[in-house]
Design an enzyme around this catalytic site. Structure first.
Site, PDB file in Angstrom:
ATOM      1  N   ASP A 134     -49.664 -21.755  11.585  1.00 14.11           N
ATOM      2  CA  ASP A 134     -48.628 -20.935  10.929  1.00 14.11           C
ATOM      3  C   ASP A 134     -48.653 -21.088   9.406  1.00 14.11           C
ATOM      4  OD1 ASP A 134     -47.680 -23.522  10.576  1.00 14.11           O
ATOM      5  OD2 ASP A 134     -45.797 -23.204  11.652  1.00 14.11           O
ATOM      6  N   HIS A 136     -48.580 -24.026   7.754  1.00 12.28           N
ATOM      7  CA  HIS A 136     -47.925 -25.215   7.185  1.00 12.28           C
ATOM      8  C   HIS A 136     -48.941 -26.170   6.552  1.00 12.28           C
ATOM      9  CE1 HIS A 136     -48.140 -27.190  11.414  1.00 12.28           C
ATOM     10  NE2 HIS A 136     -48.993 -27.852  10.660  1.00 12.28           N
ATOM     11  N   GLU A 141     -43.018 -26.308   7.138  1.00 17.86           N
ATOM     12  CA  GLU A 141     -43.129 -25.127   7.988  1.00 17.86           C
ATOM     13  C   GLU A 141     -42.785 -23.869   7.187  1.00 17.86           C
ATOM     14  OE1 GLU A 141     -44.612 -25.425  10.663  1.00 17.86           O
ATOM     15  OE2 GLU A 141     -43.657 -26.670  12.191  1.00 17.86           O
TER      16      GLU A 141
HETATM   17  C1  F6R Z   1     -51.014 -33.676   9.500  1.00 18.76           C
HETATM   18  C2  F6R Z   1     -50.539 -32.502   8.773  1.00 18.76           C
HETATM   19  C3  F6R Z   1     -50.634 -31.135   9.351  1.00 18.76           C
HETATM   20  C4  F6R Z   1     -51.991 -30.834   9.977  1.00 18.76           C
HETATM   21  C5  F6R Z   1     -51.985 -29.447  10.619  1.00 18.76           C
HETATM   22  C6  F6R Z   1     -53.306 -29.135  11.275  1.00 18.76           C
HETATM   23  O1  F6R Z   1     -50.866 -34.838   8.727  1.00 18.76           O
HETATM   24  O2  F6R Z   1     -50.065 -32.665   7.696  1.00 18.76           O
HETATM   25  O3  F6R Z   1     -50.369 -30.181   8.345  1.00 18.76           O
HETATM   26  O4  F6R Z   1     -52.973 -30.916   8.987  1.00 18.76           O
HETATM   27  O5  F6R Z   1     -50.960 -29.382  11.558  1.00 18.76           O
HETATM   28  O6  F6R Z   1     -53.489 -29.976  12.362  1.00 18.76           O
HETATM   29  P1  F6R Z   1     -54.906 -30.062  13.110  1.00 18.76           P
HETATM   30  O7  F6R Z   1     -55.847 -30.620  12.128  1.00 18.76           O
HETATM   31  O8  F6R Z   1     -54.678 -31.002  14.251  1.00 18.76           O
HETATM   32  O9  F6R Z   1     -55.242 -28.673  13.508  1.00 18.76           O
END
Ligand code: F6R
Length: 257
Positions: A134, A136, A141
Site C-alpha cells: 500500500d 507504506h 500507513e
Molecule cells: C519493516 C518495514 C516495512 C516493510 C514493508 C515491506 O521494518 O518497515 O515497511 O519494509 O512492509 O515488507 P516486506 O519486505 O516483507 O515485503
C-alpha cells in the site's frame, strides 16, 4: 529520485551492500537505519558475507531499526528484534543496535526517547527502506503525516494480512506498531528503498512517478535530495520511464559511481 533496476533482488542487494561498504569505510562510526521483512534479507546475507569473507568491520557502526510491533512477548519469533538477531546481529558485531521497545509501559515516552537517541547518535547516515504493497514506509500507513515523527501507529487490515505469513495465524498479527515517522526518515543523509516482486509494482509506480501524497507514503522520497530506489524487473513493471532510468544508470560518469 534515482531509480536502479536490476535483474533480481540479489543483484540489487549486492549494489546496496557495496554502497554501505563505501560508507562504513569512509566513516567507521556511521549510523545505519535498518528495515525488516522479506525485502532486505538478501542485503543482510551480503553484509554478513562481506563481514566474514572480506573482513568488513562494523564494530564502530550503530544501527536504528524503523519499527517494532507493540505488545509481542519478548523473544517472540515474529518480533523485529528476533528477526534482526537471526538475520544480522548474531553474525555481525555492531557498536550498538537500537530497536523501538514494543513492550514499553509508556509508549509516547519510548517514541520520544527513540528520536532523542537518533539525534544523540548524530542522525542516520543511510536509511534502508522496504515498501508495503500500500506504499507504506516504516509502518507509516497511507494518510500518515508526511512530517510525522516516531510514534504508535495502527496497521491497516491489508498490512496485517500481508504480514500474517510471519505468524501462526492471521489473528496473531498485532494491530499496533511503533514506527519512525516519515519526517524522521527524511532526515537521514541518504535513503535507499528496496522493492522486489510484482506485488510492489503499483506502490512503486505511485511512489516514483505519482504525485507526492500521504496516500502513498513512499512518495515522500520525492522530497529527499539523496533518495535511491533499487528494484527488480517485476517491481519496475509499472513504471512509465524505465528506459530512461536504465539509460541514466548505464551511462553514469565515473565520478558519480
Ligand atoms: C519493516 C518495514 C516495512 C516493510 C514493508 C515491506 O521494518 O518497515 O515497511 O519494509 O512492509 O515488507 P516486506 O519486505 O516483507 O515485503
Amino acid at each position: 529520485m534515482e531509480v536502479i533496476i536490476q535483474p533480481d533482488a540479489v543483484a540489487a542487494c549486492k549494489l546496496v551492500a557495496r554502497q554501505i561498504e563505501k560508507l562504513v569505510k569512509q566513516k567507521p562510526h556511521a549510523v545505519l537505519g535498518l528495515a525488516t521483512g522479506s525485502t532486505p534479507l538478501p542485503l543482510y546475507a551480503e553484509l554478513v558475507r562481506l563481514h566474514r569473507e572480506e573482513g568488513l568491520d562494523f564494530s564502530g557502526v550503530r544501527t536504528f531499526n524503523l519499527d517494532e510491533y507493540v505488545g509481542l512477548p519478548s523473544g517472540h519469533p515474529a518480533s523485529y528484534r528476533a528477526f534482526m538477531q537471526e538475520n544480522l546481529f548474531r553474525h555481525v558485531r555492531f557498536a550498538a543496535s537500537h530497536i523501538p521497545d514494543g513492550l514499553a509501559e509508556d509508549i509516547p515516552a519510548e517514541c520520544e526517547a527513540y528520536e532523542t537517541e537518533i539525534r544523540k547518535a548524530g542522525g542516520i547516515d543511510l536509511q534502508i527502506l522496504g515498501i508495503g504493497s500500500d506504499g507504506h514506509i516504516g509502518f507509516n500507513e497511507p494518510a500518515s503525516s508526511l512530517a510525522s515523527r516516531t510514534r504508535i501507529k495502527t496497521l491497516t487490515p491489508r498490512t496485517r494480512a500481508d504480514n500474517a505469513r510471519f505468524f501462526g495465524t492471521p489473528e496473531e498479527v498485532p494491530h499496533h506498531v511503533i514506527t519512525m515517522g516519515i519526517g524522521t526518515i527524511l532526515e537521514a543523509g541518504q535513503v535507499v528503498m528496496l522493492a522486489f516482486g510484482e506485488g510492489k509494482a503499483a506502490a512503486v509506480a505511485g511512489a516514483v512517478e505519482g504525485p507526492l501524497s500521504a496516500m502513498n507514503p513512499a512518495s515522500a522520497l520525492q522530497l529527499h535530495p539523496r533518495g535511491v530506489v533499487f528494484l527488480d524487473e517485476p517491481a519496475a513493471a509499472r513504471l512509465t520511464r524505465s528506459d530512461y532510468y536504465r539509460w541514466v544508470f548505464d551511462n553514469k560518469p565515473d565520478w558519480q559511481k
